[in-house]
Design a protein around this motif. Structure first.
Motif, short mmCIF file in Angstrom:
data_model
loop_
_atom_site.label_atom_id
_atom_site.label_comp_id
_atom_site.label_asym_id
_atom_site.label_seq_id
_atom_site.Cartn_x
_atom_site.Cartn_y
_atom_site.Cartn_z
N TRP A 229 22.36 7.40 -118.36
CA TRP A 229 20.96 7.83 -118.26
C TRP A 229 20.34 7.36 -116.95
O TRP A 229 19.64 8.12 -116.28
N HIS B 81 24.16 14.28 -116.07
CA HIS B 81 23.03 14.95 -116.73
C HIS B 81 23.28 16.45 -116.83
O HIS B 81 22.33 17.24 -116.94
N TRP C 223 18.49 14.47 -120.68
CA TRP C 223 17.45 13.58 -120.17
C TRP C 223 16.90 12.65 -121.24
O TRP C 223 16.06 11.80 -120.96
#
Length: 506
Positions: free
Chosen positions: A356, A394, A403
């Motif tokens: 992330w 991502h 996200w």
């Protein structure tokens, strides 16, 4: 006479013509990509910030491998993890070199550190040194005691000064790397060696900003005398070079003095200096050890900082991790590495933190050392290769709701396989993969699990209003690899009086 826009344009035309005449006829079609302008190519399309976003847009339009050029310099951008592995790992012998950076590398001297060292014997020797201290699980396990004692100290710093989160993380990462590399334990508060390295790293970031120095675009300018109008970059280079040289020399001199006095702690530097070595190897020892700290102290900071940001924004994830820790470890001791196999949710949270909050959005560029044909496309020698790691981690084709911070994406269930392990790309590729990945894996995991065991992290309330931070990051550019969470505020408190007692116990 000052350098003018016309000078830049004429120099650009000259550079383009030279490359045009020296470039061989393609052996096949080049990969698809944005068309670009005559002479300039796509130079004006490379943004100053968040370049990974533009590269993602190009990838969505042209595919996993995109071709661009700047003033005739061929560049390929890889947006697909499988393509990156096929090229940079399976063909690593021709995809492991680094571009020459005139300002940071040649004039200041960062070319001597691992990050910018050209592929060859020196690079291989650096890697051998690193491998000896952190290349295997057995070598890392020898350092577990150090990691645990330094992380306990981190918890105390957080208890005493929770508002200094970023500084506390950096002190801990720096303390671990300095002890592993030089056997040097930093002082509490300000430490001159830690401060020196921080200055050098900050200078490196400024030196490698895109389009910061004209000499990177026109290498011949490096020969202009420093008194020449427009050549102030030469003075900047000289000043930065002194800082870099001091960063490499001071801690090694400390080790030599400790060894002469018989008081040196075991470290990579002392082990290497004890063995017989040639003058050339002495230079390699100096720069390899400098490379370890200057790189490791920056990247692990970002990952731990991301954990605190995620826990602020996703309290339910924090509660699930804490419930698992309480069930497995209990509340009478802190977690240790022996608990790791029994904490699958914490392990998934660790993986999600790496994904992330991508530490290195674009990694560090590679350069092709020989002509290649890949998937039918011609990749000429001298092509700069950029990996869009932020996009890979991502990519909605790889990660659901990419996200969102969701550790459970890495926990397989019936009919739902675990998603791609971020370690497939977050540490780089091929022979340029981060040599400190085992150390980062261990130290970041331990900081995370110990923090979760004793602290509650929540949104800060000011005048009755809850402040929700944005999940924003500092920029990771083409050459400045590391990206960090932008400044944010949160509340960090011990989970209980018992947790506070554990933090303070010896």
């Amino acid at each position: 006479m000052a350098i003018t826009s016309l000078d830049v344009l004429l120099a650009g035309v000259a550079l383009y013509l030279v490359r045009l005449f020296l470039t061989k006829k393609p052996l096949g079609p080049i990969p698809p990509g944005p068309k670009g302008l005559p002479i300039l190519g796509n130079a004006l399309e490379f943004p100053q910030t968040e370049q990974w976003k533009t590269f993602s847009e190009w990838g969505n339009k042209y595919g996993g491998i995109v071709y661009a050029n700047a003033l005739g310099q061929p560049i390929i951008i890889l947006n697909d993890v499988n393509i990156a592995a096929d090229m940079l790992e399976k063909k690593s012998s021709m995809y492991s070199d680094r571009p020459i950076l005139q300002m940071a590398g040649e004039l200041v001297g960062w070319k001597d550190t691992l990050v910018l060292t050209r592929y060859g014997e020196r690079f291989k020797e650096y890697r051998k040194y690193f491998h000896s201290v952190m290349g295997t699980r057995a070598s890392i396990e020898k350092l577990y005691g150090l990691f645990e004692s330094e992380t306990r100290l981190f918890l105390r710093r957080m208890l005493w000064k929770p508002e200094e989160l970023a500084d506390n993380i950096r002190k801990t990462a720096g303390g671990i790397i300095l002890q592993v590399t030089y056997g040097y334990k930093p002082k509490e508060g300000s430490d001159s060696l830690v401060d020196l390295v921080d200055v050098a790293i900050h200078q490196f970031s400024e030196l490698t900003e895109p389009n910061a120095y004209l000499v990177d675009l026109f290498p011949a300018l490096r020969y202009v005398p420093s008194w020449f109008p427009g050549a102030s970059f030469k003075k900047t280079a000289a000043s930065n070079r002194r800082t870099l040289q001091e960063m490499a020399a001071v801690p090694l001199d400390y080790v030599r003095k400790q060894m002469a006095a018989g008081t040196a702690s075991p470290s990579l530097a002392s082990n290497l200096l004890e063995a017989k070595h040639t003058p050339e190897q002495e230079i390699n020892i100096k720069w390899a050890t400098a490379s370890m700290y200057s790189a490791g102290a920056d990247t692990t900071v970002s990952a731990v900082h991301t954990l605190y940001l995620a826990m602020t924004l996703y309290p339910e994830t924090q509660r699930k991790a804490q419930a698992e820790i309480d069930a497995v470890v209990g509340s009478d001791r802190l977690p240790t590495f022996s608990d790791r196999p029994n904490l699958p949710y914490v392990e998934a949270l660790f993986s999600e933190t790496l994904r992330w909050g991508t530490v290195a959005p674009l990694g560090v560029p590679h350069i092709v050392s020989a002509d290649d044909i890949h998937d039918g496309y011609f990749i000429p020698k001298g092509t700069v290769v950029m990996t869009n790691i932020k996009h890979m981690l991502h990519d909605p084709a790889v990660y659901s709701n990419p996200w969102e911070f969701d550790p459970e994406r890495f926990i397989a269930s019936e009919g739902k396989p675990a998603e791609l392990d971020p370690r497939k790309c977050c540490f780089g590729f091929g022979r340029r993969i981060c040599p400190g990945l085992n150390l980062a894996d261990a130290t970041v995991w331990l900081s995370m699990v110990m923090s979760l065991a004793v602290f509650n992290v929540s949104k800060k309330v000011v005048n009755g209003v809850e402040i929700s931070p944005e999940p924003a990051y500092t920029d990771g550019t083409i050459r400045r690899a590391s990206s960090h969470p932008a400044h944010f505020v949160c509340t960090i408190k011990p989970r209980s009086a018992k947790a506070e007692a554990m933090i303070l116990s010896d």
